[in-house]
Every structure is written in structure tokens, then in C-alpha cells.
Write a protein that holds these residues in place. Sequence first.
Motif, PDB file in Angstrom:
ATOM      1  N   ARG A 100       0.737  -1.284   0.141  1.00  0.00           N
ATOM      2  CA  ARG A 100       0.182  -0.170  -0.096  1.00  0.00           C
ATOM      3  C   ARG A 100       1.086   1.283   0.053  1.00  0.00           C
ATOM      4  N   HIS A 101       0.348   2.231  -0.548  1.00  0.00           N
ATOM      5  CA  HIS A 101       0.923   3.639  -0.604  1.00  0.00           C
ATOM      6  C   HIS A 101      -0.092   4.549  -0.550  1.00  0.00           C
ATOM      7  N   TYR A 102      -0.179   5.201   0.739  1.00  0.00           N
ATOM      8  CA  TYR A 102      -1.036   6.235   1.069  1.00  0.00           C
ATOM      9  C   TYR A 102      -0.371   7.634   0.903  1.00  0.00           C
ATOM     10  N   VAL A 103      -1.113   8.629   0.482  1.00  0.00           N
ATOM     11  CA  VAL A 103      -0.723   9.968   0.321  1.00  0.00           C
ATOM     12  C   VAL A 103      -1.422  10.693   1.157  1.00  0.00           C
ATOM     13  N   TYR A 104      -0.880  11.031   2.212  1.00  0.00           N
ATOM     14  CA  TYR A 104      -1.408  12.161   3.193  1.00  0.00           C
ATOM     15  C   TYR A 104      -1.277  13.606   2.845  1.00  0.00           C
ATOM     16  N   LEU A 105      -2.332  14.485   2.639  1.00  0.00           N
ATOM     17  CA  LEU A 105      -2.535  15.834   2.155  1.00  0.00           C
ATOM     18  C   LEU A 105      -2.431  16.506   3.355  1.00  0.00           C
ATOM     19  N   LEU A 106      -1.670  17.341   3.796  1.00  0.00           N
ATOM     20  CA  LEU A 106      -1.549  18.299   5.088  1.00  0.00           C
ATOM     21  C   LEU A 106      -2.042  19.596   4.685  1.00  0.00           C
ATOM     22  N   LYS A 107      -2.846  20.291   5.854  1.00  0.00           N
ATOM     23  CA  LYS A 107      -3.157  21.331   5.885  1.00  0.00           C
ATOM     24  C   LYS A 107      -2.000  22.417   6.005  1.00  0.00           C
ATOM     25  N   GLU A 108      -1.019  22.126   6.738  1.00  0.00           N
ATOM     26  CA  GLU A 108       0.215  22.987   6.720  1.00  0.00           C
ATOM     27  C   GLU A 108       1.326  21.990   6.712  1.00  0.00           C
ATOM     28  N   GLU A 109       2.613  22.693   6.144  1.00  0.00           N
ATOM     29  CA  GLU A 109       3.806  22.053   6.286  1.00  0.00           C
ATOM     30  C   GLU A 109       4.411  21.901   7.549  1.00  0.00           C
ATOM     31  N   LEU A 110       4.832  20.643   7.857  1.00  0.00           N
ATOM     32  CA  LEU A 110       5.275  20.505   9.168  1.00  0.00           C
ATOM     33  C   LEU A 110       6.861  21.032   9.456  1.00  0.00           C
ATOM     34  N   PRO A 111       7.046  21.311  10.722  1.00  0.00           N
ATOM     35  CA  PRO A 111       8.424  21.956  11.072  1.00  0.00           C
ATOM     36  C   PRO A 111       9.286  20.786  10.872  1.00  0.00           C
ATOM     37  N   ALA A 143       1.575   7.456  12.494  1.00  0.00           N
ATOM     38  CA  ALA A 143       1.732   8.850  12.079  1.00  0.00           C
ATOM     39  C   ALA A 143       0.721   9.920  11.939  1.00  0.00           C
ATOM     40  N   ALA A 144      -0.452   9.635  12.024  1.00  0.00           N
ATOM     41  CA  ALA A 144      -1.420  10.698  11.977  1.00  0.00           C
ATOM     42  C   ALA A 144      -1.408  11.648  13.008  1.00  0.00           C
ATOM     43  N   LYS A 145      -0.940  11.487  14.161  1.00  0.00           N
ATOM     44  CA  LYS A 145      -1.286  12.211  15.370  1.00  0.00           C
ATOM     45  C   LYS A 145      -0.168  13.292  15.208  1.00  0.00           C
ATOM     46  N   LEU A 146       0.824  13.055  14.388  1.00  0.00           N
ATOM     47  CA  LEU A 146       1.784  14.132  14.087  1.00  0.00           C
ATOM     48  C   LEU A 146       1.415  14.987  12.901  1.00  0.00           C
ATOM     49  N   LEU A 147       0.766  14.541  12.118  1.00  0.00           N
ATOM     50  CA  LEU A 147       0.585  15.212  10.934  1.00  0.00           C
ATOM     51  C   LEU A 147      -0.126  16.511  10.767  1.00  0.00           C
ATOM     52  N   GLY A 148      -1.071  16.955  12.137  1.00  0.00           N
ATOM     53  CA  GLY A 148      -1.689  17.958  11.991  1.00  0.00           C
ATOM     54  C   GLY A 148      -3.111  17.637  11.286  1.00  0.00           C
ATOM     55  N   VAL A 149      -3.706  18.489  10.779  1.00  0.00           N
ATOM     56  CA  VAL A 149      -5.137  18.359  10.094  1.00  0.00           C
ATOM     57  C   VAL A 149      -4.552  17.840   8.603  1.00  0.00           C
ATOM     58  N   ALA A 150      -5.023  16.780   8.328  1.00  0.00           N
ATOM     59  CA  ALA A 150      -4.804  15.940   7.152  1.00  0.00           C
ATOM     60  C   ALA A 150      -5.964  15.219   6.636  1.00  0.00           C
ATOM     61  N   THR A 151      -5.760  14.529   5.522  1.00  0.00           N
ATOM     62  CA  THR A 151      -6.507  13.688   4.922  1.00  0.00           C
ATOM     63  C   THR A 151      -5.593  12.799   4.031  1.00  0.00           C
ATOM     64  N   ASN A 152      -6.095  11.618   3.760  1.00  0.00           N
ATOM     65  CA  ASN A 152      -5.245  10.592   2.808  1.00  0.00           C
ATOM     66  C   ASN A 152      -6.101  10.045   1.853  1.00  0.00           C
ATOM     67  N   ARG A 153      -5.234   9.590   0.688  1.00  0.00           N
ATOM     68  CA  ARG A 153      -5.927   9.125  -0.247  1.00  0.00           C
ATOM     69  C   ARG A 153      -4.940   8.038  -0.806  1.00  0.00           C
ATOM     70  N   ASN A 154      -5.357   6.750  -1.428  1.00  0.00           N
ATOM     71  CA  ASN A 154      -4.270   5.738  -1.894  1.00  0.00           C
ATOM     72  C   ASN A 154      -3.549   6.432  -3.111  1.00  0.00           C
ATOM     73  N   LEU A 155      -2.468   5.796  -3.647  1.00  0.00           N
ATOM     74  CA  LEU A 155      -1.777   6.240  -4.903  1.00  0.00           C
ATOM     75  C   LEU A 155      -2.670   6.024  -5.937  1.00  0.00           C
ATOM     76  N   THR A 156      -3.446   5.131  -6.228  1.00  0.00           N
ATOM     77  CA  THR A 156      -4.144   5.065  -7.363  1.00  0.00           C
ATOM     78  C   THR A 156      -5.163   6.344  -7.409  1.00  0.00           C
ATOM     79  N   VAL A 157      -5.693   6.629  -6.399  1.00  0.00           N
ATOM     80  CA  VAL A 157      -6.740   7.857  -6.514  1.00  0.00           C
ATOM     81  C   VAL A 157      -6.056   9.051  -6.825  1.00  0.00           C
ATOM     82  N   ILE A 158      -4.769   9.387  -6.413  1.00  0.00           N
ATOM     83  CA  ILE A 158      -3.949  10.511  -6.618  1.00  0.00           C
ATOM     84  C   ILE A 158      -3.598  10.493  -8.155  1.00  0.00           C
TER      85      ILE A 158
END
Length: 196
Positions: free
Chosen positions: A120-131, A173-188
Amino acid sequence: MTKTIADAAGHGIRHDGVMPTYVAFLRAINLGAVRKFAKEDIRRVVESLGFTDVETHINTGNVRFTTAMRSRPKIEKALEDAFAADRGFDVPTMVFTAAEIAEIAREAAELSAARPGLQRHYVYLLKEELPPDVVASVEALATPVGGMVVRGRVAHALLGPGYDAGSVDPLGAAKLLGVATNRNLTVIAAIAAKWS
């Protein structure tokens, strides 16, 4: 020749007067009985803001549009306010330009190709860039069955054989990513091919 200029927030705006195309990713809709948001309703709400060329892709909250608005945070807020008013619940929304989506898909394909045998390859799309320190923490979550790679406002979960397929966050990892959602590689990949 089309020129691109940067607005005050650093976003590329075409100088020839053509409005840029954006893709918005909605988080946590159509997952249970109370957070329903059909594609047709998403399209209607986005059009009600005066956005044009509105189109959706599958029922996971992916919508393309054009707008004269120039600030990504302002676009996100306009969408989130309209979604909340229509639905009665908050819908966190992450917005990217079509060009950014093309680059995300290209980079995702490269990351997958460099790791034969991924399950699996999930792509998390973040609201803000992480420090940088948070990026380091996310990437340190690697285990023998997978790891994370962070690039700007995107985090890739690269999962090999043996990962917990029943977990929505197998690497924690989700708790570290801030506001985010994910899609799989096929959808992206499909969205990039369709809209960028």
C-alpha cells in the motif's frame, strides 16, 4: 507566453488573467451514518461560492474548481465555512493547485517504483507544512514493514508486506501530521491524470 506571479502568500497566479485550477480534498466524509456529503452536494456548495469548472472524483471528497481567489488559506476557509453551513458539521479541507497535484503524483510514483513489493502507498495531504523536527519524528516511525516520507505538505506512507491492513494508521503517524486527509496512490494518480 504565460507568466506566473506569486501573490503575497507565495501562491502562483497566472498573469494572463486565466484563473488557476485547484483541487480540494475533504476529510472524514462518507465514512459513517452522520457525515454524509454526496458528490452532487459538494459540487452544488462549491458552485454556490462562485467557483467555476467544478467537478468531483469518486465519493471520497475530491473536487476540482477554478476561482479568482488568490490565497490558499482563504480558499480553504471559504470552502470549510460553506461546507459547515450546508452540512451542520465541520469538513476540514486541504487545497492544492492542479500543478501541485501533478508533482505529488509524479513524486509518489517515483517513491513507489523505488520500493518494489509495496502493498500500500497512502498519500497524506496536509493543511500545513510540518516543522523540521516533526518531519524527523514522522520519518523516524519506520518499521520493517513500512515508513513515512514527508515532502512539503505531503506525507507518503509506504507499506510493505506484513503491515496491519486493519489499521487506519498502521505506523502511528496521523497524530503528528496535524490536519490532514489521505488517499491511496491509485486515486492520486487518477486525479492528476484527469485534472492536471
